[in-house]
Motif scaffolding. Sequence first.
Motif, PDB file in Angstrom:
ATOM      1  N   PRO A 186       0.798  -1.230   0.000  1.00 30.16           N
ATOM      2  CA  PRO A 186       0.000   0.000   0.000  1.00 30.16           C
ATOM      3  C   PRO A 186       0.832   1.282   0.000  1.00 30.16           C
ATOM      4  CG  PRO A 186      -0.996  -1.604   1.459  1.00 30.16           C
ATOM      5  CD  PRO A 186       0.322  -2.193   1.014  1.00 30.16           C
ATOM      6  N   SER A 187       2.047   1.223   0.559  1.00 23.26           N
ATOM      7  CA  SER A 187       2.905   2.408   0.578  1.00 23.26           C
ATOM      8  C   SER A 187       3.703   2.570  -0.710  1.00 23.26           C
ATOM      9  CB  SER A 187       3.871   2.339   1.766  1.00 23.26           C
ATOM     10  OG  SER A 187       4.777   1.247   1.610  1.00 23.26           O
ATOM     11  N   GLY A 188       3.550   1.593  -1.629  1.00 23.43           N
ATOM     12  CA  GLY A 188       4.251   1.663  -2.907  1.00 23.43           C
ATOM     13  C   GLY A 188       5.574   0.945  -2.944  1.00 23.43           C
ATOM     14  N   ALA A 189       5.915   0.222  -1.877  1.00 20.14           N
ATOM     15  CA  ALA A 189       7.190  -0.492  -1.827  1.00 20.14           C
ATOM     16  C   ALA A 189       7.070  -1.855  -2.499  1.00 20.14           C
ATOM     17  CB  ALA A 189       7.631  -0.664  -0.379  1.00 20.14           C
ATOM     18  N   SER A 190       8.190  -2.361  -2.949  1.00 21.78           N
ATOM     19  CA  SER A 190       8.241  -3.679  -3.571  1.00 21.78           C
ATOM     20  C   SER A 190       8.367  -4.752  -2.493  1.00 21.78           C
ATOM     21  CB  SER A 190       9.441  -3.772  -4.522  1.00 21.78           C
ATOM     22  OG  SER A 190       9.347  -2.781  -5.527  1.00 21.78           O
ATOM     23  N   VAL A 191       7.510  -5.766  -2.560  1.00 21.22           N
ATOM     24  CA  VAL A 191       7.528  -6.849  -1.578  1.00 21.22           C
ATOM     25  C   VAL A 191       7.331  -8.175  -2.294  1.00 21.22           C
ATOM     26  CG1 VAL A 191       6.551  -5.342   0.199  1.00 21.22           C
ATOM     27  CG2 VAL A 191       5.030  -6.807  -1.140  1.00 21.22           C
ATOM     28  N   MET A 192       7.659  -9.254  -1.596  1.00 21.41           N
ATOM     29  CA  MET A 192       7.317 -10.596  -2.055  1.00 21.41           C
ATOM     30  C   MET A 192       6.164 -11.057  -1.166  1.00 21.41           C
ATOM     31  SD  MET A 192       9.344 -11.131  -4.569  1.00 21.41           S
ATOM     32  CE  MET A 192       9.129 -12.898  -4.869  1.00 21.41           C
ATOM     33  N   ARG A 193       5.045 -11.454  -1.784  1.00 16.69           N
ATOM     34  CA  ARG A 193       3.851 -11.707  -0.993  1.00 16.69           C
ATOM     35  C   ARG A 193       3.017 -12.834  -1.584  1.00 16.69           C
ATOM     36  NH1 ARG A 193       0.101  -6.575  -0.503  1.00 16.69           N
ATOM     37  NH2 ARG A 193      -0.397  -7.179  -2.639  1.00 16.69           N
ATOM     38  N   TRP A 194       2.289 -13.511  -0.720  1.00 13.21           N
ATOM     39  CA  TRP A 194       1.302 -14.512  -1.144  1.00 13.21           C
ATOM     40  C   TRP A 194       0.079 -14.394  -0.249  1.00 13.21           C
ATOM     41  CZ3 TRP A 194      -0.581 -18.611   1.912  1.00 13.21           C
ATOM     42  CH2 TRP A 194      -1.489 -19.462   1.255  1.00 13.21           C
ATOM     43  N   ALA A 250       4.417  -1.025  16.950  1.00 16.85           N
ATOM     44  CA  ALA A 250       3.939  -0.488  15.676  1.00 16.85           C
ATOM     45  C   ALA A 250       2.828  -1.360  15.105  1.00 16.85           C
ATOM     46  CB  ALA A 250       5.102  -0.388  14.688  1.00 16.85           C
ATOM     47  N   LEU A 251       2.976  -2.675  15.210  1.00 12.35           N
ATOM     48  CA  LEU A 251       1.942  -3.586  14.717  1.00 12.35           C
ATOM     49  C   LEU A 251       0.654  -3.431  15.519  1.00 12.35           C
ATOM     50  CD1 LEU A 251       4.138  -6.760  14.115  1.00 12.35           C
ATOM     51  CD2 LEU A 251       2.891  -5.490  12.354  1.00 12.35           C
ATOM     52  N   LYS A 252       0.763  -3.326  16.827  1.00 18.35           N
ATOM     53  CA  LYS A 252      -0.428  -3.148  17.666  1.00 18.35           C
ATOM     54  C   LYS A 252      -1.153  -1.856  17.319  1.00 18.35           C
ATOM     55  CE  LYS A 252       1.245  -5.797  21.664  1.00 18.35           C
ATOM     56  NZ  LYS A 252       1.702  -5.741  23.073  1.00 18.35           N
ATOM     57  N   THR A 253      -0.397  -0.786  17.152  1.00 21.91           N
ATOM     58  CA  THR A 253      -0.997   0.507  16.827  1.00 21.91           C
ATOM     59  C   THR A 253      -1.724   0.462  15.490  1.00 21.91           C
ATOM     60  OG1 THR A 253       0.712   1.692  18.065  1.00 21.91           O
ATOM     61  CG2 THR A 253      -0.520   2.956  16.426  1.00 21.91           C
ATOM     62  N   VAL A 296       7.432 -11.131   2.611  1.00 23.64           N
ATOM     63  CA  VAL A 296       8.873 -10.983   2.825  1.00 23.64           C
ATOM     64  C   VAL A 296       9.276  -9.651   2.218  1.00 23.64           C
ATOM     65  CG1 VAL A 296      11.176 -11.892   2.343  1.00 23.64           C
ATOM     66  CG2 VAL A 296       9.266 -13.476   2.690  1.00 23.64           C
ATOM     67  N   ARG A 297       9.951  -8.828   2.999  1.00 21.42           N
ATOM     68  CA  ARG A 297      10.367  -7.539   2.454  1.00 21.42           C
ATOM     69  C   ARG A 297      11.572  -6.998   3.217  1.00 21.42           C
ATOM     70  NH1 ARG A 297       5.679  -3.158   3.563  1.00 21.42           N
ATOM     71  NH2 ARG A 297       7.211  -1.855   2.478  1.00 21.42           N
ATOM     72  N   LYS A 298      12.204  -5.997   2.610  1.00 20.58           N
ATOM     73  CA  LYS A 298      13.304  -5.323   3.287  1.00 20.58           C
ATOM     74  C   LYS A 298      13.127  -3.825   3.143  1.00 20.58           C
ATOM     75  CE  LYS A 298      16.640  -5.431  -0.564  1.00 20.58           C
ATOM     76  NZ  LYS A 298      17.973  -5.914  -0.984  1.00 20.58           N
ATOM     77  N   GLY A 299      13.827  -3.096   3.989  1.00 20.83           N
ATOM     78  CA  GLY A 299      13.713  -1.651   3.946  1.00 20.83           C
ATOM     79  C   GLY A 299      14.954  -0.997   4.496  1.00 20.83           C
ATOM     80  N   ALA A 300      15.070   0.294   4.251  1.00 15.34           N
ATOM     81  CA  ALA A 300      16.251   1.048   4.665  1.00 15.34           C
ATOM     82  C   ALA A 300      15.987   1.793   5.962  1.00 15.34           C
ATOM     83  CB  ALA A 300      16.648   2.031   3.573  1.00 15.34           C
ATOM     84  N   LEU A 348       9.859   0.423  10.299  1.00 15.98           N
ATOM     85  CA  LEU A 348       8.988  -0.473  11.059  1.00 15.98           C
ATOM     86  C   LEU A 348       7.557   0.045  11.069  1.00 15.98           C
ATOM     87  CD1 LEU A 348      11.369  -1.276  14.053  1.00 15.98           C
ATOM     88  CD2 LEU A 348      10.641  -2.878  12.278  1.00 15.98           C
ATOM     89  N   ASN A 349       7.388   1.351  11.180  1.00 15.72           N
ATOM     90  CA  ASN A 349       6.050   1.937  11.117  1.00 15.72           C
ATOM     91  C   ASN A 349       5.396   1.677   9.758  1.00 15.72           C
ATOM     92  OD1 ASN A 349       5.899   3.055  13.720  1.00 15.72           O
ATOM     93  ND2 ASN A 349       6.967   4.907  13.097  1.00 15.72           N
ATOM     94  N   ILE A 350       6.177   1.836   8.704  1.00 19.46           N
ATOM     95  CA  ILE A 350       5.650   1.609   7.353  1.00 19.46           C
ATOM     96  C   ILE A 350       5.234   0.149   7.181  1.00 19.46           C
ATOM     97  CG2 ILE A 350       6.263   1.526   4.904  1.00 19.46           C
ATOM     98  CD1 ILE A 350       8.025   4.002   5.411  1.00 19.46           C
ATOM     99  N   TRP A 351       6.076  -0.785   7.638  1.00 13.14           N
ATOM    100  CA  TRP A 351       5.730  -2.205   7.521  1.00 13.14           C
ATOM    101  C   TRP A 351       4.424  -2.512   8.225  1.00 13.14           C
ATOM    102  CZ3 TRP A 351      11.088  -4.822   8.838  1.00 13.14           C
ATOM    103  CH2 TRP A 351      11.957  -4.627   7.754  1.00 13.14           C
ATOM    104  N   ALA A 352       4.283  -2.035   9.458  1.00 10.24           N
ATOM    105  CA  ALA A 352       3.077  -2.308  10.244  1.00 10.24           C
ATOM    106  C   ALA A 352       1.846  -1.703   9.576  1.00 10.24           C
ATOM    107  CB  ALA A 352       3.253  -1.756  11.659  1.00 10.24           C
TER     108      ALA A 352
END
Length: 223
Positions: free
Chosen positions: A46-54, A99-102, A182-186, A206-210
């Motif tokens: 949703p934030s526009g980042a590239s991820v691997m997902r199923w 972050a996940l809880k929020t 599965v994803r990574k970030g800077a 971490l906020n973006i991932w959550a």
Amino acid sequence: MQIRSLAASLCVLSFALSGCASKYVEPDQYSGFLKDYSQLKEETSPSGASVMRWIQPGMDVKRYTSVYLEPSQLYPQPQPTEKLPANTLKGITQYYDQALKTAFAKELPLANGPGPQTLVVRPAITAVSASTKGLRPYEVIPIALVAAGVSAATGIRDQDTTLATEAAFIDSASNKVVAEVVRKGAGADLDNSSQVVQATDFRAVLNIWAQDMAKSYQHLKTQ
């Protein structure tokens, strides 16, 4: 001696460029935390980042009335170092949990454990690293390249920090995995190789991932 220095510098350049080339966690870097990586596909979060997902085809998220967030874990268990101390690693997982809880609290009531109609989120931090920033194009000139290599070796150059995560989403009633990501970030840049990595360096990612996880759930719910 100059030839050896140039060769070493070329290695530095190759490593730096290869480290920045991929937006994804490469298959050979998968941690083994997830049970099955074969169904992962390149997607955009949703934030526009590239991820691997199923996501399980036909998954009906409307049946879930609560979500249980398992404490995030470090997988595989790392050995703390002077640059990446134990309190930093602990701080990363603690902030990830918050972050996940929020984020998920805006979508579903938070459960204290697995139960009927509960979606279980099982997250892990699978990589934390700091590496010399990619060399600029002008530094490919051989003379500048040698100087760049020396700077990298002596810790003068800025460093990138990188974080990776893997997460499984489990149907509590059937105990079956219904989604994976599965994803990574800077993280924040470090001034040099001697600077200690702090948990606060990764708060933004971490906020973006959550938020992406919660927004993905919301998107499925509205489909």
